[in-house]
Scaffold this motif. Structure first.
Motif, PDB file in Angstrom:
ATOM      1  N   PRO A 371      -0.679  -2.818  13.589  1.00  0.00           N
ATOM      2  CA  PRO A 371       0.538  -2.983  12.786  1.00  0.00           C
ATOM      3  C   PRO A 371       1.102  -1.669  12.231  1.00  0.00           C
ATOM      4  O   PRO A 371       2.318  -1.530  12.133  1.00  0.00           O
ATOM      5  N   MET A 375       4.925   2.683  12.155  1.00  0.00           N
ATOM      6  CA  MET A 375       5.642   3.148  10.954  1.00  0.00           C
ATOM      7  C   MET A 375       5.914   4.630  11.014  1.00  0.00           C
ATOM      8  O   MET A 375       5.251   5.376  11.703  1.00  0.00           O
ATOM      9  N   TYR A 379       5.026   6.764   5.504  1.00  0.00           N
ATOM     10  CA  TYR A 379       4.672   5.397   5.131  1.00  0.00           C
ATOM     11  C   TYR A 379       3.313   5.046   5.693  1.00  0.00           C
ATOM     12  O   TYR A 379       2.510   4.389   5.039  1.00  0.00           O
ATOM     13  N   ILE A 382       0.519   6.195   3.453  1.00  0.00           N
ATOM     14  CA  ILE A 382       0.251   5.375   2.276  1.00  0.00           C
ATOM     15  C   ILE A 382      -0.353   4.026   2.662  1.00  0.00           C
ATOM     16  O   ILE A 382      -1.262   3.520   1.992  1.00  0.00           O
ATOM     17  N   VAL A 383       0.119   3.458   3.780  1.00  0.00           N
ATOM     18  CA  VAL A 383      -0.415   2.156   4.173  1.00  0.00           C
ATOM     19  C   VAL A 383      -1.875   2.268   4.585  1.00  0.00           C
ATOM     20  O   VAL A 383      -2.697   1.430   4.219  1.00  0.00           O
ATOM     21  N   LEU A 385      -3.911   4.399   3.446  1.00  0.00           N
ATOM     22  CA  LEU A 385      -4.616   4.550   2.173  1.00  0.00           C
ATOM     23  C   LEU A 385      -4.858   3.177   1.555  1.00  0.00           C
ATOM     24  O   LEU A 385      -5.952   2.877   1.067  1.00  0.00           O
ATOM     25  N   GLY A 386      -3.831   2.319   1.615  1.00  0.00           N
ATOM     26  CA  GLY A 386      -3.976   0.959   1.106  1.00  0.00           C
ATOM     27  C   GLY A 386      -5.082   0.212   1.835  1.00  0.00           C
ATOM     28  O   GLY A 386      -5.941  -0.402   1.208  1.00  0.00           O
ATOM     29  N   PHE A 387      -5.116   0.329   3.156  1.00  0.00           N
ATOM     30  CA  PHE A 387      -6.156  -0.343   3.931  1.00  0.00           C
ATOM     31  C   PHE A 387      -7.537   0.176   3.548  1.00  0.00           C
ATOM     32  O   PHE A 387      -8.490  -0.584   3.420  1.00  0.00           O
ATOM     33  N   ILE A 390      -8.444  -1.474   0.396  1.00  0.00           N
ATOM     34  CA  ILE A 390      -8.705  -2.907   0.559  1.00  0.00           C
ATOM     35  C   ILE A 390     -10.103  -3.120   1.125  1.00  0.00           C
ATOM     36  O   ILE A 390     -10.863  -3.955   0.645  1.00  0.00           O
ATOM     37  N   LEU A 393     -12.606  -2.549  -1.535  1.00  0.00           N
ATOM     38  CA  LEU A 393     -12.568  -3.641  -2.517  1.00  0.00           C
ATOM     39  C   LEU A 393     -13.212  -4.904  -1.951  1.00  0.00           C
ATOM     40  O   LEU A 393     -13.871  -5.649  -2.673  1.00  0.00           O
TER      41      LEU A 393
ATOM     42  N   LEU C 268      -4.268   4.481  -9.538  1.00  0.00           N
ATOM     43  CA  LEU C 268      -3.831   3.167  -9.081  1.00  0.00           C
ATOM     44  C   LEU C 268      -2.398   2.845  -9.485  1.00  0.00           C
ATOM     45  O   LEU C 268      -1.596   2.427  -8.643  1.00  0.00           O
ATOM     46  N   ILE C 271      -0.107   4.657  -7.035  1.00  0.00           N
ATOM     47  CA  ILE C 271       0.034   4.039  -5.716  1.00  0.00           C
ATOM     48  C   ILE C 271       0.854   2.761  -5.821  1.00  0.00           C
ATOM     49  O   ILE C 271       1.711   2.462  -4.981  1.00  0.00           O
ATOM     50  N   PHE C 274       4.411   3.460  -6.225  1.00  0.00           N
ATOM     51  CA  PHE C 274       5.010   3.801  -4.930  1.00  0.00           C
ATOM     52  C   PHE C 274       5.289   2.520  -4.148  1.00  0.00           C
ATOM     53  O   PHE C 274       6.349   2.366  -3.549  1.00  0.00           O
ATOM     54  N   VAL C 278       8.802   1.141  -2.641  1.00  0.00           N
ATOM     55  CA  VAL C 278       9.054   0.721  -1.264  1.00  0.00           C
ATOM     56  C   VAL C 278       9.524  -0.732  -1.224  1.00  0.00           C
ATOM     57  O   VAL C 278      10.461  -1.073  -0.501  1.00  0.00           O
ATOM     58  N   VAL C 282      13.409   2.360  -1.098  1.00  0.00           N
ATOM     59  CA  VAL C 282      13.337   3.725  -1.608  1.00  0.00           C
ATOM     60  C   VAL C 282      14.735   4.297  -1.818  1.00  0.00           C
ATOM     61  O   VAL C 282      15.629   4.101  -1.006  1.00  0.00           O
ATOM     62  N   LEU C 318      -9.800  -8.721  -6.887  1.00  0.00           N
ATOM     63  CA  LEU C 318      -8.998  -8.391  -5.717  1.00  0.00           C
ATOM     64  C   LEU C 318      -7.528  -8.178  -6.066  1.00  0.00           C
ATOM     65  O   LEU C 318      -6.683  -8.178  -5.193  1.00  0.00           O
ATOM     66  N   ASP C 320      -5.968  -5.556  -7.007  1.00  0.00           N
ATOM     67  CA  ASP C 320      -5.433  -4.356  -6.363  1.00  0.00           C
ATOM     68  C   ASP C 320      -5.199  -4.612  -4.883  1.00  0.00           C
ATOM     69  O   ASP C 320      -4.211  -4.159  -4.306  1.00  0.00           O
ATOM     70  N   ALA C 321      -6.123  -5.360  -4.289  1.00  0.00           N
ATOM     71  CA  ALA C 321      -5.960  -5.681  -2.873  1.00  0.00           C
ATOM     72  C   ALA C 321      -4.690  -6.479  -2.662  1.00  0.00           C
ATOM     73  O   ALA C 321      -3.975  -6.281  -1.679  1.00  0.00           O
ATOM     74  N   PHE C 324      -1.870  -4.089  -2.510  1.00  0.00           N
ATOM     75  CA  PHE C 324      -1.814  -3.341  -1.252  1.00  0.00           C
ATOM     76  C   PHE C 324      -1.355  -4.234  -0.111  1.00  0.00           C
ATOM     77  O   PHE C 324      -0.615  -3.793   0.768  1.00  0.00           O
ATOM     78  N   VAL C 325      -1.794  -5.483  -0.121  1.00  0.00           N
ATOM     79  CA  VAL C 325      -1.360  -6.394   0.936  1.00  0.00           C
ATOM     80  C   VAL C 325       0.155  -6.554   0.869  1.00  0.00           C
ATOM     81  O   VAL C 325       0.846  -6.552   1.893  1.00  0.00           O
ATOM     82  N   LEU C 327       2.250  -4.340  -0.228  1.00  0.00           N
ATOM     83  CA  LEU C 327       2.825  -3.091   0.305  1.00  0.00           C
ATOM     84  C   LEU C 327       2.867  -3.136   1.828  1.00  0.00           C
ATOM     85  O   LEU C 327       3.881  -2.845   2.468  1.00  0.00           O
ATOM     86  N   ILE C 328       1.717  -3.502   2.403  1.00  0.00           N
ATOM     87  CA  ILE C 328       1.633  -3.494   3.864  1.00  0.00           C
ATOM     88  C   ILE C 328       2.601  -4.510   4.451  1.00  0.00           C
ATOM     89  O   ILE C 328       3.313  -4.231   5.419  1.00  0.00           O
ATOM     90  N   LEU C 331       6.167  -3.196   4.262  1.00  0.00           N
ATOM     91  CA  LEU C 331       6.427  -2.111   5.210  1.00  0.00           C
ATOM     92  C   LEU C 331       6.445  -2.616   6.648  1.00  0.00           C
ATOM     93  O   LEU C 331       7.118  -2.062   7.506  1.00  0.00           O
ATOM     94  N   LEU C 332       5.667  -3.676   6.894  1.00  0.00           N
ATOM     95  CA  LEU C 332       5.641  -4.195   8.257  1.00  0.00           C
ATOM     96  C   LEU C 332       6.898  -4.975   8.574  1.00  0.00           C
ATOM     97  O   LEU C 332       7.496  -4.812   9.624  1.00  0.00           O
ATOM     98  N   PRO C 335      10.737  -2.739   6.306  1.00  0.00           N
ATOM     99  CA  PRO C 335      10.432  -1.375   5.869  1.00  0.00           C
ATOM    100  C   PRO C 335      11.533  -0.755   5.013  1.00  0.00           C
ATOM    101  O   PRO C 335      11.291   0.218   4.313  1.00  0.00           O
TER     102      PRO C 335
END
Lengths: 621, 261, 349
Positions: A371, A375, A379, A382-383, A385-387, A390, A393, C268, C271, C274, C278, C282, C318, C320-321, C324-325, C327-328, C331-332, C335
């Motif tokens: 996925p 990008m 981006y 950062i993504v 970094l997020g993974f 995760i 965690l 944290l 991030i 950010f 997004v 932006v 979870l 924070d997770a 992040f999910v 965010l992902i 962006l997917l 974007p």
């Protein structure tokens, strides 16, 4: 800084222009002082002061401050001589400027002493302490403290500026001698260990003092040896240059493509590589446990960095969640080999497990990579970094603790059984090092073969211009995914060795911090260059230490992350191509200058062509 | 003759602005077709749409009878369409040789394992890639071979960069070659030389060629057929002489006679 | 997310034992109405702070086209400096006796310090890199972030610092005027109000003043802006300064709300801010705030509302997770953010 420098040197030809530089001197002195105060307040001098650099003369604490005025003295009098400008004459005024800057800085440090004496700011500032005051005043009164720092600062600043007065060769000698003495003194533990292994204790007894640091005699000897070595290498280089200049001109042509392909090919570098490998095999035998432990850590991080080098250096993908694959490798190996794993306990031998580790890492790499790989670069950073977060965690969570043990991690991981030869585990760092080295050799081979292949060329093209690469028939998604997965596999190998080495595994070993440190290794060494990455890993992990692994300079352990950060910024500003750059990569990073050069060259070439066409000679092929 | 490229009712809209409008266009195997038109007529967008960089909003593009709309640019190149760019876009830090080697990517197939094991197939393919690159580069006489092979592309002169771009496109072994202003920025001598080469690209290499060009001498010398675009529409087509006397074309070029050189 | 949250909220109000609340996990703690309300309020609180920090990311990305990774550290510096100021005022006995003036002083110092940090950062680390490949300033900013974090550890030590007590009249739960029966802590109301006011001021500054126009011009095209007589350097410095000031406001709010700070406080939230930038698109200032609020509520509601009923143990670990999910996912699938980007042409490619 550069604008100031230019302004200064622009004003230089009109001789009597002291007035505009007063502001500059004051600024630099203030910066110098801030530097000194900053270093003092993060506590470096006091903590380092217990050990000596050169036994009775200079302690490490004072050395941690003394270099600041020297550097500022050197910088403030540095000239930027642009083309067509006349270099200014060097003289006493330079030394005076350096001295003023250094003295100003010293004065600020003295003032810090006065402040410490009168105000108590210990509450927020940990190092606002009587020990620091005593350090600054040398145990004498405040007045003495201020005076002595003005003098020390002035002298050091003058020395720094004075370097400009010396001819370049002598300056180089001085630099090398200083670096050698400081280096040898700081590397006391390592050197003693090595010399003991070689049964040369008398050498270490001779140069190191009984308490700590070099003796005066030792530093003189070290300096002399360094000077002789430098002289010798200069002579050799001289001879090589004359040989080159006599060789036919075609041989000195600019051939990076061929150079990369042949770099392992010609006899000379083959010899060098062979000697290097031999040294690496023999070295652990003469080293003690601590040093071997250190080498093993360097190896683990080298393996990680080689993987990231493929991702960042070759394919140009900034992956900030690289630690995720290290974690996946470690956890997969732990689950497969440990009898204490809470979920599956197949208790496979490590060498069987490693194949499954590779498969799992490749799958995770594909799942994360597929996925994100489309990008745009920042981006993606950062993504990933997020993974990375995760995955950590998840390993930490109560949710998955029935599988991976949550914060308690997985313990009792057996070592690596090498066919009846040895059981490689943390208690035997030498064996771990050999194992790691074998895998590093594998990673180096992989990087080298891939770089020169069809895939490597595709990566190069993608790094240059992704949309054109796509238009030229390269499936960029697949090519980038290949790089991502290859990197993931190498990281997972490192993780699996890490698990076997430490014998237990916890989520706390896989913080984002690890990703950043690996990135620093790759960048400091030189993106896209294997030798650079090796140097980066050896210098950073070996000397400063990894995220939780001690390095040679244990007294700097508290500051190593600070140094990593500063180093990263400094490298990006001054030398983005790294210490040992990849020719092509460094060209990409200095795009502006090169476009200019190329423009000039193309103008000349165009002129040449018109000239030759004018002569009417269409050379047949 | 065999119809190689057939474009039907093509429309491209950028944020409400129509760049291509109901355009019909075809190229037969072995033809050299020039696309001309005033600035902003949509010529480069036309190329971008064919090569998949821009997706059409309506209409269809058939290459050898099957639609290529929606394919990735790399897939289109693999089918046999290669192009050059108006504002030369070489891999500037790669060498001349590498630029052409990398463009053979979609015609070769050795993956990571071949490289790692250094198999015979891998070595053989590398050898072939290298030879083919030499062969392609030799097409330009002595301009791009010899010591230039190992020079990074950014040191080349402007004309040589344009030549290398054509060589790179040739490296993808296309059936249809799209040249976007191949002589722009060249001096008359170089232009003349390249014009001859374009003819040889068809006769010796068997490429079918579509060329965008402003230089009417070149257009007249090379084309079998000329297509005039304006505002994303075909306003005229035919032989150079037919087109150059077409009143609509003259009007599109602001009323000045097209013969103006 | 807000919509989902509200729908779920309505469902809960109608039937607290709705089937969804124990979808997979029969032992799930069913959220009561007030608990959910509290979660939404804390989500909003977090959200506006993320939004304020996100403004800095968003503006810098809009103008210079790179992610200033160290912006989270600017925020941390603000939290640190307001801790120091409040601590010192508390020691002097002023914090309790003259709370409002002390608080204003703290706010001012925090804003000045964070603004200065941002400006110095630009001058030393980013200005020399203008025009280099896009990833270079990003890597640099990672270094700056690392450096500042560890400077904070070096100067103040790694331990957590506690803010002094706030006066009772501020922390007491009070009824929101316009919704009878809903009680919220005073601090949380303060956070929402201050964030709203700062946002409004920023909006006025960027959209209505000459400097704001210059900023937008520089974001669109630096060279043309320079030709039109705009001092590009100065405008960029201003952008950093405003971003820093907003992070400063967020910092002091964070301090008041959580009353604790460590050197890694900035990571944290940085991030996530950010992420908020997004999510909102932006370069789009209103979007940043909206993105922050969506992220804050998602993070605060998501674990208990979605994960727990699905049988995930310890769901709040979870959160924070979840961020992040989000965010992902954004962006997917989108974007350019939920509210659209505002970038110059070169940054879009």
């Amino acid at each position: 800084m550069s604008t100031i420098d230019t302004a200064h040197s622009m004003a230089a030809p009109t001789a009597a222009t002291w007035s505009p530089s007063i502001k500059r001197l004051a600024q630099t002195a203030a910066l110098c002082g801030l530097g000194l105060v900053f270093i003092s307040l993060i506590g470096m001098p006091v903590k380092l002061n217990s050990r000596a650099l050169i036994e009775p003369i200079l302690s490490r604490g004072y050395a941690s401050l003394a270099w600041v005025p020297v550097m500022f003295g050197y910088v403030v009098t540095k000239q930027v001589v642009l083309e067509g400008m006349v270099a200014q004459k060097r003289g006493a005024s330079d030394v005076a400027e350096g001295a003023i800057v250094g003295a100003g800085g010293g004065l600020l440090l003295g003032i810090l002493g006065i402040l410490i004496d009168n105000f108590d700011l210990r509450d927020p500032l940990l190092n606002w302490s009587p020990q620091l005051l005593e350090f600054i005043t040398f145990g004498n009164g405040l007045g003495f403290g201020v005076m002595i720092w003005v003098v020390i600062g002035g002298l050091s600043g003058a020395a720094g500026a004075g370097l400009h007065l010396l001819p370049a060769t002598i300056r180089r000698f001085i630099m090398v001698i200083v670096v050698a003495v400081v280096g040898i003194s700081f590397l006391e533990t390592a050197a003693t260990d090595l010399l003991q292994g070689l049964r040369l204790e008398f050498v270490s007894d001779g140069i190191y003092s009984k308490t700590s640091g070099l003796t005066i005699k030792g530093s003189v000897i070290t300096g002399a040896i360094a000077a002789v070595a430098l002289y010798g290498s200069q002579q050799l280089q001289q001879r090589r240059l004359t040989r080159l200049s006599q060789a036919p001109p075609a041989a000195s042509g600019f051939t990076p493509g061929a150079a990369i392909l042949n770099s392992f090919g010609d006899a000379r570098s083959r010899l060098k590589v062979g000697l290097g490998i031999l040294a690496l095999i023999l070295l652990p035998m003469v080293l003690g446990g601590i040093m071997n432990e250190l080498l093993a850590n360097v190896g683990l991080f080298l393996l990680l960095a080689l993987g990231l080098n493929i991702v960042v250096g070759l394919a140009g993908i900034l992956d900030l969640g690289y630690v995720a694959f290290f974690a996946v490798g470690g956890y997969t190996a732990a689950v497969l080999t440990s009898p204490n794993s809470p979920w599956l306990t197949p208790e496979l031998p490590w060498f069987v497990a490693i194949f499954i580790v590779v498969v799992v890492a490749a799958i995770v790499g594909l799942l994360i990579g597929a996925p994100v790989i489309r990008m745009r670069g920042d981006y993606l950073a950062i993504v990933t970094l997020g993974f990375g977060e995760i995955i950590r965690l998840l390993f930490l969570s109560d949710w998955l603790s029935p599988m991976f043990g949550g914060a308690q991690g997985i313990t009792n991981i057996p070592g690596v059984q090498v066919a009846g030869l040895a059981n490689v585990k943390g208690t035997d760092p030498r064996a771990v090092f050999y194992l790691v080295m074998a895998f590093c050799a594998f990673a180096i081979y992989v990087s080298w073969r891939l770089e020169g292949s069809r895939l490597g060329r595709a990566w190069m093209a993608i790094r240059e211009d992704e949309s054109v690469a796509e238009a030229m028939g390269i499936n960029t998604v697949n090519a980038k995914l290949m790089a991502f997965v290859t990197g993931a596999i190498l990281a997972s190998l490192s993780g699996a060795i890490f698990a076997a080495k430490v014998g237990s595994i916890f989520p706390s070993s896989f913080e984002i911090l690890v990703s950043v440190i690996i990135l620093v290794i790759v960048i400091v060494g030189g993106m896209g260059r294997i030798a650079g990455v090796m140097v980066g890993a050896a210098v950073l992990i070996g000397v400063l230490g990894g995220p939780s692994q001690p390095g040679l300079l244990q007294e700097l352990a508290e500051y190593k992350l600070l140094i990593y950060g500063a180093l990263l910024v400094w490298m990006m500003l001054k030398r983005p191509e790294g210490l040992l750059p990849n020719v092509r990569r460094s060209r990409e990073l200095h795009g502006d200058e090169l476009t200019q050069d190329a423009w000039i060259k193309s103008q000349v070439a165009a002129q040449d062509e018109i000239d030759s066409d004018g002569a009417g000679s269409e050379v047949p092929s | 003759m065999n119809r190689l490229l057939d474009i039907r009712n093509l429309g491209v809209v950028f944020g409400g602005l129509s760049a291509m409008n109901d355009l019909n266009f075809h190229v037969d195997e072995g033809e050299i077709v020039s696309v001309i038109g005033p600035n902003g007529a949509g010529k480069t967008t036309f190329f971008n749409t064919i090569t998949g960089l821009v997706h059409p909003t309506s209409g269809d593009i058939l290459f050898e009878g099957s639609s290529i709309v929606g394919l990735d640019p790399s897939a289109i190149t693999a089918l046999g369409i290669a192009r050059t760019f108006q504002n030369v876009r070489l891999f500037a830090n790669m060498t001349v040789l590498e630029n052409v080697m990398v463009s053979q990517h979609c015609r070769t197939k050795q993956g990571a394992f071949g490289a790692l094991l250094n198999t015979k197939a891998f070595r053989q393919e590398e050898q072939e890639i290298r030879e083919r690159a030499h062969e392609v580069l030799s097409f330009f006489g002595s301009r791009l071979i010899g010591y230039r092979l190992d020079q990074p592309a950014y040191v080349l002169s402007y004309a040589n960069r344009r030549r290398l771009e054509i060589a790179r496109a040739m490296g993808t072994q296309p059936r249809l070659l799209l040249l976007d202003e191949p002589v722009a920025g060249m001096n008359p001598k170089e232009t003349e030389e390249l014009t001859k080469l374009i003819g040889r690209l068809r006769s010796e290499w068997g490429f079918t060629i579509v060329i965008i060009e402003h230089d009417m001498n070149v257009v007249r010398d090379v084309s079998d057929r000329v297509v005039v675009l304006d505002h994303g529409e075909t306003i005229a087509q035919g032989s150079f002489d037919e087109v150059s006397s077409d009143p609509q074309v003259i009007e599109a070029y602001l009323g000045r006679p097209v013969e103006k050189k | 997310m807000l919509v989902i949250g509200l729908l779920a909220f309505v469902a809960q109000q109608i039937n607290p034992t709705n089937p969804f609340a124990s979808w997979v996990n029969p032992d799930a703690n069913r959220l009561t109405g007030p608990a959910l309300r509290d979660l939404i309020i804390s989500g909003l609180n977090l959200g506006v702070m993320y939004g304020l920090i996100a403004l800095g990311y968003s503006m810098v990305y809009g103008v210079l086209g790179f992610i200033n990774f160290a912006h989270g550290e600017v925020f941390m510096v603000a939290v640190m400096s307001s801790w120091i100021t409040s601590e010192k005022l508390f020691e002097a006995g002023l914090w309790e006796d003259f709370f409002i003036p002390s608080l204003l002083l703290t706010v001012m110092i925090a804003i000045v310090v964070s603004t200065t940090t941002a400006v110095v950062m630009e001058r030393i680390a980013y200005r020399p890199l203008r025009g280099s490949p896009r990833l270079i300033p990003l890597i640099t900013s990672i270094g700056v972030s690392f450096f500042l974090q560890n400077v904070a550890i070096g100067l103040f030590g790694p331990g957590a610092k506690r803010y002094p007590q706030l006066p009772e009249w501020l922390t007491a739960r009070r009824t929101l005027l316009w919704i009878p029966g809903v009680e919220v802590e005073g601090t949380k109301i303060l956070v929402l109000v201050v964030a709203g006011v700062s946002m409004a001021m920023l909006w006025y500054y960027v959209e209505r003043t000459k400097t704001g126009k210059a900023m937008r011009a520089v974001a669109e095209d630096k060279e043309i802006a320079a030709l039109m007589g705009i001092d590009v350097d100065k405008t960029i410095v201003r952008t950093f300064a405003i971003g820093g000031a907003m992070a400063g406001v967020a910092g002091i709010l964070w301090g008041l709300l959580f009353r604790s700070v460590v050197a890694t406080t900035g990571f944290l939230p940085g991030i996530k801010a950010f992420t908020a930038a997004v999510v909102g698109g932006v370069g789009n200032l209103g979007g940043s705030m909206a993105g922050g609020v969506s992220l804050g509520t998602a993070e605060s509601l998501g674990p208990l509302l979605l994960l727990e009923p699905m049988g995930v143990k310890g769901p709040t670990q979870l959160k924070d997770a979840v961020a992040f999910v989000l965010l992902i996912a954004v962006l997917l699938f989108k974007p350019s953010g939920l509210f659209g980007e505002r970038l110059s042409a070169e940054d879009r490619t």
